[in-house]
Design an enzyme around this catalytic site. Structure first.
Site, PDB file in Angstrom:
ATOM      1  N   ASP A  70       0.855  -1.186   0.000  1.00 49.04           N
ATOM      2  CA  ASP A  70       0.000   0.000   0.000  1.00 49.04           C
ATOM      3  C   ASP A  70       0.893   1.239   0.000  1.00 49.04           C
ATOM      4  O   ASP A  70       1.960   1.218   0.624  1.00 49.04           O
ATOM      5  CB  ASP A  70      -0.850  -0.016   1.280  1.00 49.04           C
ATOM      6  CG  ASP A  70      -2.162   0.724   1.138  1.00 49.04           C
ATOM      7  OD1 ASP A  70      -2.785   0.643   0.068  1.00 49.04           O
ATOM      8  OD2 ASP A  70      -2.575   1.370   2.114  1.00 49.04           O
ATOM      9  N   TYR A  72       2.333   4.799   1.235  1.00 55.25           N
ATOM     10  CA  TYR A  72       2.331   5.492   2.522  1.00 55.25           C
ATOM     11  C   TYR A  72       1.127   6.425   2.568  1.00 55.25           C
ATOM     12  O   TYR A  72       0.782   7.062   1.569  1.00 55.25           O
ATOM     13  CB  TYR A  72       3.608   6.312   2.696  1.00 55.25           C
ATOM     14  CG  TYR A  72       4.877   5.494   2.757  1.00 55.25           C
ATOM     15  CD1 TYR A  72       5.084   4.561   3.766  1.00 55.25           C
ATOM     16  CD2 TYR A  72       5.894   5.676   1.817  1.00 55.25           C
ATOM     17  CE1 TYR A  72       6.260   3.824   3.837  1.00 55.25           C
ATOM     18  CE2 TYR A  72       7.076   4.947   1.883  1.00 55.25           C
ATOM     19  CZ  TYR A  72       7.252   4.025   2.885  1.00 55.25           C
ATOM     20  OH  TYR A  72       8.416   3.292   2.965  1.00 55.25           O
ATOM     21  N   PHE A  83       8.023   1.500  -0.965  1.00 54.24           N
ATOM     22  CA  PHE A  83       9.021   1.687   0.094  1.00 54.24           C
ATOM     23  C   PHE A  83       9.782   3.016   0.006  1.00 54.24           C
ATOM     24  O   PHE A  83      10.535   3.354   0.908  1.00 54.24           O
ATOM     25  CB  PHE A  83      10.033   0.519   0.140  1.00 54.24           C
ATOM     26  CG  PHE A  83       9.411  -0.797   0.502  1.00 54.24           C
ATOM     27  CD1 PHE A  83       9.104  -1.098   1.819  1.00 54.24           C
ATOM     28  CD2 PHE A  83       9.104  -1.730  -0.477  1.00 54.24           C
ATOM     29  CE1 PHE A  83       8.511  -2.310   2.162  1.00 54.24           C
ATOM     30  CE2 PHE A  83       8.510  -2.945  -0.154  1.00 54.24           C
ATOM     31  CZ  PHE A  83       8.211  -3.234   1.173  1.00 54.24           C
ATOM     32  N   HIS A 192       8.872  -9.510   6.055  1.00 53.95           N
ATOM     33  CA  HIS A 192       8.745  -8.089   5.724  1.00 53.95           C
ATOM     34  C   HIS A 192       9.796  -7.285   6.487  1.00 53.95           C
ATOM     35  O   HIS A 192      10.133  -7.626   7.629  1.00 53.95           O
ATOM     36  CB  HIS A 192       7.338  -7.600   6.098  1.00 53.95           C
ATOM     37  CG  HIS A 192       6.973  -6.295   5.485  1.00 53.95           C
ATOM     38  ND1 HIS A 192       7.347  -5.086   6.040  1.00 53.95           N
ATOM     39  CD2 HIS A 192       6.269  -5.996   4.361  1.00 53.95           C
ATOM     40  CE1 HIS A 192       6.898  -4.103   5.284  1.00 53.95           C
ATOM     41  NE2 HIS A 192       6.246  -4.630   4.259  1.00 53.95           N
TER      42      HIS A 192
END
Length: 231
Positions: A70, A72, A83, A192
């Protein structure tokens, strides 16, 4: 999601986008996003950056795919690359761990910026599964059609390219990359990089911290006769 976006894409992506944009689910997604904006909802990233990952990484130049979940959802953070955050924005916790492993793995000095455009320009597709999100509401657009679109893009890369590295960080990314043919590509599965998951292990994946996933990716690219990534 207009022809203006398609016009900016390289020719190898254009046909795929034209096909997907004509599908019913994308028509519904387009209407949903229009209604969101009309209602005054704040959406991240800015509209002109929704497809930034594809604009930065032409299909024929993709060497590595990094799947995020998703964008930020804080102000000024998302700019269409998983990221990554723009220059001048505080580096989020997951990205700090990415830099930590990068330093341990390849002795790369920790960057002061969280902007990963330099990776994208080398053929690293930084792809979030959802390309938009409502401000302060994580996963708020994830059920509106984006996952179907990005899954179609993953399948397209799987079919059209050879010898691509898929860095699958976390269970969500593992599932997204499950369609990848491991006989023609390399899938590297870890936990993750978030603080909650970076040290976790599983039956079929290693902990992100200590995984050496960046050097492993480059070693595979080398075996394929491709230029390695300057991480």
């Amino acid at each position: 999601m207009s022809n203006k976006i398609i016009d900016q894409l390289d020719s190898a992506w254009k046909a795929h986008f034209e096909h997907e944009f004509s599908q019913d689910y994308m028509v519904k997604l387009r209407e949903f996003l229009k209604s969101e904006m009309k209602s005054g909802a704040v959406i991240y990233p800015p509209k002109e950056q929704w497809f930034n990952a594809f604009l930065c990484a032409p299909l024929d130049e993709i060497k590595v795919v990094i799947v995020g979940q998703d964008p930020y959802h804080g102000e000024g953070q998302a700019h269409g690359l998983s990221f990554s955050v723009p220059d001048g924005v505080a580096i989020p916790p997951s990205l700090r761990n990415i830099y930590k492993e990068l330093h341990r793995d390849l002795a790369v000095n920790t960057p002061r910026s969280g902007n990963l455009e330099a990776w994208a320009r080398q053929g690293v597709l930084l792809l979030n599964a959802s390309l938009t999100v409502r401000a302060s509401e994580a996963n708020s657009h994830s059920k509106q059609g984006w996952l179907k679109f990005t899954n179609a893009c993953i399948r397209h890369i799987n079919e059209q390219r050879q010898g691509v590295v898929f860095l699958a960080w976390g269970r969500f990314a593992h599932e997204v990359c499950s369609v990848v043919d491991s006989t023609k590509h390399c899938v590297i599965k870890t936990s993750h990089p978030s603080p909650l998951g970076a040290s976790k292990t599983g039956r079929d994946f290693s902990a992100f911290l200590g995984s050496s996933c960046f050097s492993s990716a480059n070693e595979y690219l080398h075996t394929q006769g491709k230029q390695t990534v300057d991480w």
